[in-house]
Design a protein around this motif. Structure first.
Motif, mmCIF file in Angstrom:
data_model
loop_
_atom_site.group_PDB
_atom_site.id
_atom_site.type_symbol
_atom_site.label_atom_id
_atom_site.label_comp_id
_atom_site.label_asym_id
_atom_site.label_seq_id
_atom_site.Cartn_x
_atom_site.Cartn_y
_atom_site.Cartn_z
ATOM 1 N N UNK A 3 -4.384 -9.999 -13.288
ATOM 2 C CA UNK A 3 -4.373 -11.077 -12.291
ATOM 3 C C UNK A 3 -2.998 -11.283 -11.669
ATOM 4 N N UNK A 4 -1.942 -10.891 -12.362
ATOM 5 C CA UNK A 4 -0.589 -11.019 -11.809
ATOM 6 C C UNK A 4 -0.416 -10.185 -10.539
ATOM 7 N N UNK A 5 -1.221 -9.142 -10.388
ATOM 8 C CA UNK A 5 -1.125 -8.296 -9.203
ATOM 9 C C UNK A 5 -1.369 -9.120 -7.943
ATOM 10 N N UNK A 6 -2.231 -10.099 -8.031
ATOM 11 C CA UNK A 6 -2.614 -10.894 -6.866
ATOM 12 C C UNK A 6 -1.827 -12.195 -6.736
ATOM 13 N N UNK A 7 -0.880 -12.412 -7.639
ATOM 14 C CA UNK A 7 0.028 -13.545 -7.575
ATOM 15 C C UNK A 7 1.393 -12.979 -7.209
ATOM 16 N N UNK A 8 1.718 -13.002 -5.923
ATOM 17 C CA UNK A 8 2.873 -12.260 -5.433
ATOM 18 C C UNK A 8 4.195 -12.731 -6.016
ATOM 19 N N UNK A 9 4.272 -13.967 -6.441
ATOM 20 C CA UNK A 9 5.505 -14.479 -7.032
ATOM 21 C C UNK A 9 5.907 -13.734 -8.295
ATOM 22 N N UNK A 10 4.961 -13.058 -8.945
ATOM 23 C CA UNK A 10 5.271 -12.306 -10.162
ATOM 24 C C UNK A 10 5.947 -10.974 -9.849
ATOM 25 N N UNK A 11 5.839 -10.516 -8.608
ATOM 26 C CA UNK A 11 6.371 -9.225 -8.147
ATOM 27 C C UNK A 11 5.678 -8.025 -8.770
ATOM 28 N N UNK A 12 4.622 -8.268 -9.525
ATOM 29 C CA UNK A 12 3.919 -7.174 -10.194
ATOM 30 C C UNK A 12 3.272 -6.228 -9.175
ATOM 31 N N UNK A 13 2.655 -6.777 -8.138
ATOM 32 C CA UNK A 13 2.035 -5.925 -7.117
ATOM 33 C C UNK A 13 3.070 -5.017 -6.474
ATOM 34 N N UNK A 14 4.211 -5.569 -6.135
ATOM 35 C CA UNK A 14 5.266 -4.773 -5.518
ATOM 36 C C UNK A 14 5.749 -3.653 -6.425
ATOM 37 N N UNK A 15 5.879 -3.954 -7.708
ATOM 38 C CA UNK A 15 6.336 -2.937 -8.656
ATOM 39 C C UNK A 15 5.313 -1.801 -8.770
ATOM 40 N N UNK A 16 4.050 -2.168 -8.845
ATOM 41 C CA UNK A 16 2.994 -1.156 -8.978
ATOM 42 C C UNK A 16 2.889 -0.341 -7.689
ATOM 43 N N UNK A 17 2.843 -1.008 -6.571
ATOM 44 C CA UNK A 17 2.725 -0.308 -5.294
ATOM 45 C C UNK A 17 3.908 0.627 -5.069
ATOM 46 N N UNK A 18 5.102 0.185 -5.436
ATOM 47 C CA UNK A 18 6.288 1.013 -5.247
ATOM 48 C C UNK A 18 6.221 2.291 -6.072
ATOM 49 N N UNK A 19 5.651 2.215 -7.262
ATOM 50 C CA UNK A 19 5.496 3.424 -8.083
ATOM 51 C C UNK A 19 4.650 4.461 -7.337
ATOM 52 N N UNK A 20 3.558 4.020 -6.748
ATOM 53 C CA UNK A 20 2.693 4.948 -6.018
ATOM 54 C C UNK A 20 3.418 5.537 -4.813
ATOM 55 N N UNK A 21 4.134 4.712 -4.096
ATOM 56 C CA UNK A 21 4.891 5.193 -2.931
ATOM 57 C C UNK A 21 5.947 6.200 -3.375
ATOM 58 N N UNK A 22 6.675 5.887 -4.434
ATOM 59 C CA UNK A 22 7.736 6.777 -4.916
ATOM 60 C C UNK A 22 7.208 8.154 -5.286
ATOM 61 N N UNK A 23 6.019 8.191 -5.879
ATOM 62 C CA UNK A 23 5.440 9.463 -6.306
ATOM 63 C C UNK A 23 4.532 10.095 -5.236
ATOM 64 N N UNK A 24 4.503 9.471 -4.075
ATOM 65 C CA UNK A 24 3.713 9.968 -2.938
ATOM 66 C C UNK A 24 2.236 10.147 -3.278
ATOM 67 N N UNK A 25 1.704 9.175 -3.989
ATOM 68 C CA UNK A 25 0.282 9.128 -4.308
ATOM 69 C C UNK A 25 -0.268 7.882 -3.647
ATOM 70 N N UNK A 26 -1.321 8.063 -2.861
ATOM 71 C CA UNK A 26 -1.910 6.894 -2.199
ATOM 72 C C UNK A 26 -2.715 6.067 -3.201
ATOM 73 N N UNK A 27 -2.653 4.764 -3.019
ATOM 74 C CA UNK A 27 -3.377 3.812 -3.861
ATOM 75 C C UNK A 27 -4.381 3.073 -3.002
#
Length: 122
Positions: A52-76
């Protein structure tokens, strides 16, 4: 159903089982990225698999997860109805709009919408 690589709209997609383990850490995301080395270009993660933290932007969890996918050039692709969440959070709604306008992270209501998006991107 286990996580499985499927050919969808001409693209290899790791389709994650909705009943699989929650993604609660960056390492969980990296494990999914690692699974794409078997031949997938996209990871389709059901909303039910995201902490659920993924959808609570104040936790920054979504950004961290999304950035991993971008860094490895894998679409999410985040798959599922999040309309109630975006209606309650203008910031989340903006993130979804901005992500859907780009090419690395998409929010789609179902796998058919993902197929349509993949066809348009090809």
């Amino acid at each position: 159903m286990a996580d499985a690589i499927q050919e969808r709209a001409g693209t290899s997609v790791l389709v994650c089982d909705p009943d699989g383990p929650l993604i609660t850490t960056e390492q969980d995301a990296l494990d999914l990225i690692g699974a794409t080395y078997l031949g997938a270009d996209v990871v389709a993660v059901p909303v039910s698999r995201l902490d659920e933290r993924f959808f609570t932007l104040g936790t920054r969890f979504a950004g961290e997860i999304m950035q991993k996918f971008v860094n490895y050039r894998v679409r999410l692709a985040v798959v599922g109805d999040i309309a109630p969440l975006t209606a309650a959070s203008p910031a989340l709604a903006a993130l979804v709009r901005e992500s859907n306008a780009a090419g690395h992270v998409w929010f789609v209501p179902d796998l058919q919408a993902l197929d349509d998006r993949l066809r348009r991107a090809a």
